[in-house]
Design a protein around this motif. Structure first.
Motif, PDB file in Angstrom:
ATOM      1  N   LEU A   1     -17.188   0.037 -30.868  1.00 51.89           N
ATOM      2  CA  LEU A   1     -18.427  -0.703 -30.643  1.00 51.89           C
ATOM      3  C   LEU A   1     -18.235  -2.178 -30.995  1.00 51.89           C
ATOM      4  O   LEU A   1     -18.707  -3.077 -30.280  1.00 51.89           O
ATOM      5  CB  LEU A   1     -19.570  -0.104 -31.465  1.00 51.89           C
ATOM      6  CG  LEU A   1     -19.995   1.325 -31.113  1.00 51.89           C
ATOM      7  CD1 LEU A   1     -21.146   1.771 -32.009  1.00 51.89           C
ATOM      8  CD2 LEU A   1     -20.404   1.439 -29.657  1.00 51.89           C
ATOM      9  N   TYR A   2     -17.542  -2.434 -32.100  1.00 53.65           N
ATOM     10  CA  TYR A   2     -17.284  -3.818 -32.501  1.00 53.65           C
ATOM     11  C   TYR A   2     -16.425  -4.536 -31.455  1.00 53.65           C
ATOM     12  O   TYR A   2     -16.722  -5.678 -31.078  1.00 53.65           O
ATOM     13  CB  TYR A   2     -16.590  -3.861 -33.859  1.00 53.65           C
ATOM     14  CG  TYR A   2     -16.045  -5.224 -34.215  1.00 53.65           C
ATOM     15  CD1 TYR A   2     -16.906  -6.276 -34.519  1.00 53.65           C
ATOM     16  CD2 TYR A   2     -14.666  -5.469 -34.182  1.00 53.65           C
ATOM     17  CE1 TYR A   2     -16.407  -7.541 -34.805  1.00 53.65           C
ATOM     18  CE2 TYR A   2     -14.158  -6.728 -34.473  1.00 53.65           C
ATOM     19  CZ  TYR A   2     -15.041  -7.761 -34.778  1.00 53.65           C
ATOM     20  OH  TYR A   2     -14.552  -9.010 -35.054  1.00 53.65           O
TER      21      TYR A   2
ATOM     22  N   ALA B   1     -25.378   1.145 -35.758  1.00 54.45           N
ATOM     23  CA  ALA B   1     -24.365   1.224 -36.816  1.00 54.45           C
ATOM     24  C   ALA B   1     -24.059   2.700 -37.055  1.00 54.45           C
ATOM     25  O   ALA B   1     -24.970   3.533 -37.062  1.00 54.45           O
ATOM     26  CB  ALA B   1     -24.866   0.562 -38.085  1.00 54.45           C
ATOM     27  N   ILE B   2     -22.801   3.017 -37.250  1.00 58.49           N
ATOM     28  CA  ILE B   2     -22.392   4.419 -37.410  1.00 58.49           C
ATOM     29  C   ILE B   2     -22.308   4.758 -38.897  1.00 58.49           C
ATOM     30  O   ILE B   2     -21.499   4.175 -39.630  1.00 58.49           O
ATOM     31  CB  ILE B   2     -21.023   4.660 -36.744  1.00 58.49           C
ATOM     32  CG1 ILE B   2     -21.058   4.210 -35.270  1.00 58.49           C
ATOM     33  CG2 ILE B   2     -20.636   6.125 -36.847  1.00 58.49           C
ATOM     34  CD1 ILE B   2     -22.073   4.933 -34.420  1.00 58.49           C
ATOM     35  N   PRO B   3     -23.142   5.690 -39.390  1.00 54.66           N
ATOM     36  CA  PRO B   3     -23.065   6.092 -40.798  1.00 54.66           C
ATOM     37  C   PRO B   3     -21.677   6.626 -41.146  1.00 54.66           C
ATOM     38  O   PRO B   3     -21.084   7.386 -40.383  1.00 54.66           O
ATOM     39  CB  PRO B   3     -24.122   7.205 -40.901  1.00 54.66           C
ATOM     40  CG  PRO B   3     -25.074   6.927 -39.793  1.00 54.66           C
ATOM     41  CD  PRO B   3     -24.236   6.377 -38.682  1.00 54.66           C
ATOM     42  N   GLY B   4     -21.162   6.198 -42.282  1.00 61.33           N
ATOM     43  CA  GLY B   4     -19.845   6.637 -42.719  1.00 61.33           C
ATOM     44  C   GLY B   4     -18.716   5.718 -42.293  1.00 61.33           C
ATOM     45  O   GLY B   4     -17.569   5.919 -42.696  1.00 61.33           O
TER      46      GLY B   4
ATOM     47  N   GLU C   1     -16.917  -3.052 -43.729  1.00 57.75           N
ATOM     48  CA  GLU C   1     -16.449  -4.301 -43.138  1.00 57.75           C
ATOM     49  C   GLU C   1     -16.679  -4.319 -41.632  1.00 57.75           C
ATOM     50  O   GLU C   1     -17.016  -5.367 -41.051  1.00 57.75           O
ATOM     51  CB  GLU C   1     -14.959  -4.501 -43.447  1.00 57.75           C
ATOM     52  CG  GLU C   1     -14.360  -5.785 -42.900  1.00 57.75           C
ATOM     53  CD  GLU C   1     -14.966  -7.041 -43.510  1.00 57.75           C
ATOM     54  OE1 GLU C   1     -14.702  -8.133 -42.969  1.00 57.75           O
ATOM     55  OE2 GLU C   1     -15.697  -6.935 -44.521  1.00 57.75           O
ATOM     56  N   LEU C   2     -16.498  -3.173 -40.969  1.00 56.32           N
ATOM     57  CA  LEU C   2     -16.762  -3.098 -39.531  1.00 56.32           C
ATOM     58  C   LEU C   2     -18.242  -3.336 -39.241  1.00 56.32           C
ATOM     59  O   LEU C   2     -18.601  -4.023 -38.278  1.00 56.32           O
ATOM     60  CB  LEU C   2     -16.339  -1.734 -38.988  1.00 56.32           C
ATOM     61  CG  LEU C   2     -14.840  -1.495 -38.776  1.00 56.32           C
ATOM     62  CD1 LEU C   2     -14.588  -0.037 -38.418  1.00 56.32           C
ATOM     63  CD2 LEU C   2     -14.310  -2.419 -37.681  1.00 56.32           C
ATOM     64  N   ILE C   3     -19.108  -2.761 -40.078  1.00 61.72           N
ATOM     65  CA  ILE C   3     -20.550  -2.966 -39.905  1.00 61.72           C
ATOM     66  C   ILE C   3     -20.902  -4.430 -40.135  1.00 61.72           C
ATOM     67  O   ILE C   3     -21.713  -5.016 -39.407  1.00 61.72           O
ATOM     68  CB  ILE C   3     -21.334  -2.043 -40.857  1.00 61.72           C
ATOM     69  CG1 ILE C   3     -21.107  -0.569 -40.458  1.00 61.72           C
ATOM     70  CG2 ILE C   3     -22.819  -2.384 -40.848  1.00 61.72           C
ATOM     71  CD1 ILE C   3     -21.742   0.430 -41.387  1.00 61.72           C
TER      72      ILE C   3
ATOM     73  N   LEU D   1     -22.504 -10.378 -34.761  1.00 65.43           N
ATOM     74  CA  LEU D   1     -22.465 -10.495 -33.307  1.00 65.43           C
ATOM     75  C   LEU D   1     -23.727  -9.944 -32.646  1.00 65.43           C
ATOM     76  O   LEU D   1     -24.075 -10.360 -31.538  1.00 65.43           O
ATOM     77  CB  LEU D   1     -21.249  -9.748 -32.752  1.00 65.43           C
ATOM     78  CG  LEU D   1     -19.875 -10.241 -33.227  1.00 65.43           C
ATOM     79  CD1 LEU D   1     -18.785  -9.287 -32.748  1.00 65.43           C
ATOM     80  CD2 LEU D   1     -19.606 -11.647 -32.718  1.00 65.43           C
ATOM     81  N   ALA D   2     -24.400  -8.996 -33.303  1.00 65.49           N
ATOM     82  CA  ALA D   2     -25.571  -8.337 -32.719  1.00 65.49           C
ATOM     83  C   ALA D   2     -26.855  -9.049 -33.134  1.00 65.49           C
ATOM     84  O   ALA D   2     -26.907  -9.743 -34.147  1.00 65.49           O
ATOM     85  CB  ALA D   2     -25.615  -6.876 -33.146  1.00 65.49           C
TER      86      ALA D   2
END
Length: 453
Positions: free
Chosen positions: A132-133, A153-156, A160-162, A168-169
């Motif tokens: 997604l990123y 956003a993906i739980p878990g 840093e990716l979030i 950007l979002a």
């Protein structure tokens, strides 16, 4: 697995779009952007007064977005989900470049004003969040898209990716899925409340820090400028409305959410742990929760005022505000020329705008009923609860049974038809009229010639 991946690679982009746009239709956690990201003249699009699919922007326009899943492959087996691992449904996955190309092509044709991107969990949360990123990063930097982007956003996933995705979002959301941890453990055993709330807190803190930095440094990058939202499925588990509304109230207070969305449970799987729903999806219940949610956010109500343990569910025949007023007739009638703004907000038929107009107008003159009608007050509801200059509009009894009968006779505008709803999101293409030539979307010559006339 290798065979399935090979089949997906052989799919055309439009076949993938058919599958993954349809798979995204049950996710309702979307709203107008509330963001003011302006185009700099070098890229494509902006988010000024813009928003997303099946919603309204701040200026009242109905606007749309490309609403898709990155993939409907999923390692989880949630009992209520159409895309769960154990279901035999067509599977597909986009590549980051394919999502970017689709977004740009649809935007250039003025079909959409932004992108809503969610995903099933492929391999693990980190891999999914990473894809997604990559997609959003390419869309912003290589394709120079400056329009609205809402991403899940993906739980878990790695924090840093979030964090990187948040810069950007415009909006991010994490679905709470079900109102209670008990319901989540029973219907979605692979998901845990703590795993969901942890990134929600991270996004909240990131938004707060970003606002402080932007206040100090004008050109500091903004983190999720349109805020975050979440979604709860209603009717899959036996919680009362009081529990659901209390959870929503807690989320607003503790996590500063922009919106909590309520999704009436649609039975797409057969499972002993799922309710039968003989009357179909609980659409009217969902509608009452949205009305109550509005009262929490804009009218100064609390969950404990609208419902209680003794009265745990909303009256399906009356909207929550009218129901509350009928149970508190000792506070009425309200004199519109003297009542405070907060008191006016609690009168059925008086909304936020009309309450503000009343407060402003009475500074220069005393109001009469004909003035209230011009201001926007819905008098057919309000006349039972107000007076003007000490007088009622008509001689009326301030008595619960009488007012209830009168209000039940007023037809209420509901957001769905009596015979139910089709659960189809707006189609951004028509197989009969549009095709895909491998490079761009193609519209038949007959279609644009007719439009030109």
């Amino acid at each position: 697995m290798e065979y399935r991946m090979r089949i997906m690679q052989e799919m055309s982009l439009m076949e993938k779009l058919n599958i993954l746009s349809d798979a995204a239709k049950y996710d309702v956690a979307c709203t107008s952007s509330g963001s003011n990201r302006r185009g700099d003249g070098k890229g494509i699009g902006n988010t000024v007064n813009a928003g997303i699919c099946h919603s309204f922007s701040a200026d009242g326009r109905c606007i749309s977005l490309l609403k898709i899943l990155f993939t409907n492959e999923c390692i989880y087996d949630c009992k209520y989900c159409q895309n769960r691992r154990s279901n035999d449904v067509p599977r597909a996955s986009f590549t980051p470049d394919e999502v970017c190309r689709l977004t740009i092509e649809f935007y250039r044709r003025n079909y959409i004003e932004g992108l809503f991107l969610s995903s099933g969990i492929i391999q693990n949360p980190n891999v999914t969040m990473g894809l997604l990123y990559q997609t959003i990063y390419k869309l912003r930097t290589q394709y120079h898209f400056q329009g609205y982007i809402h991403v899940k956003a993906i739980p878990g996933a790695d924090p840093e990716l979030i964090r990187l995705t948040g810069f950007l979002a415009d909006r991010m959301s994490i679905n709470l899925e079900l109102p209670t941890a008990e319901g989540l453990s029973r219907l979605a055993p692979n998901k845990h409340r703590k795993t969901i709330l942890t990134p929600m807190r991270q996004i909240q803190n990131g938004i707060s820090v970003s606002k402080q930095e932007v206040a100090l440094y004008r050109h500091a990058p903004e983190f999720v400028p349109a805020g975050q939202s979440t979604q709860m499925i209603i009717g899959a588990t036996p919680e009362h409305d009081y529990e659901i509304l209390s959870v929503a109230e807690s989320l607003y207070r503790k996590f500063d959410l922009k919106r909590v969305f309520y999704s009436a449970f649609v039975k797409v799987n057969e499972d002993k742990d799922l309710p039968a729903l003989q009357g179909g999806p609980p659409l009217l219940r969902e509608h009452r929760l949205y009305q109550a949610d509005w009262l929490l956010r804009f009218y100064g109500f609390e969950a404990g005022e609208l419902l209680s343990e003794k009265n745990p569910d909303f009256n399906l025949f009356l909207d929550p505000k009218a129901d509350w007023a009928l149970r508190h007739l000792e506070q009425f009638p309200v004199e519109v020329n003297c009542a405070s703004y907060e008191e006016l907000l609690r009168v059925p038929g008086i909304g936020v705008k009309s309450a503000r107009r009343i407060v402003q107008a009475r500074r220069s003159s005393r109001l009469e009923y004909q003035h209230l009608k011009k201001i926007g007050v819905v008098l057919k509801r309000a006349i039972y609860f107000i007076t003007c200059n000490g007088r009622q509009m008509y001689p009326l009894r301030i008595e619960e049974n009488f007012i209830t009968r009168q209000l039940l006779g007023i037809r209420e505008n509901l957001p769905f038809e009596k015979d139910g709803v089709t659960y189809q999101q707006l189609s951004l293409f028509d197989d009969r009229n549009f095709g895909y030539d491998g490079k761009q979307l193609v519209q038949p010559e007959s279609a644009w010639k007719g439009a030109a006339g």
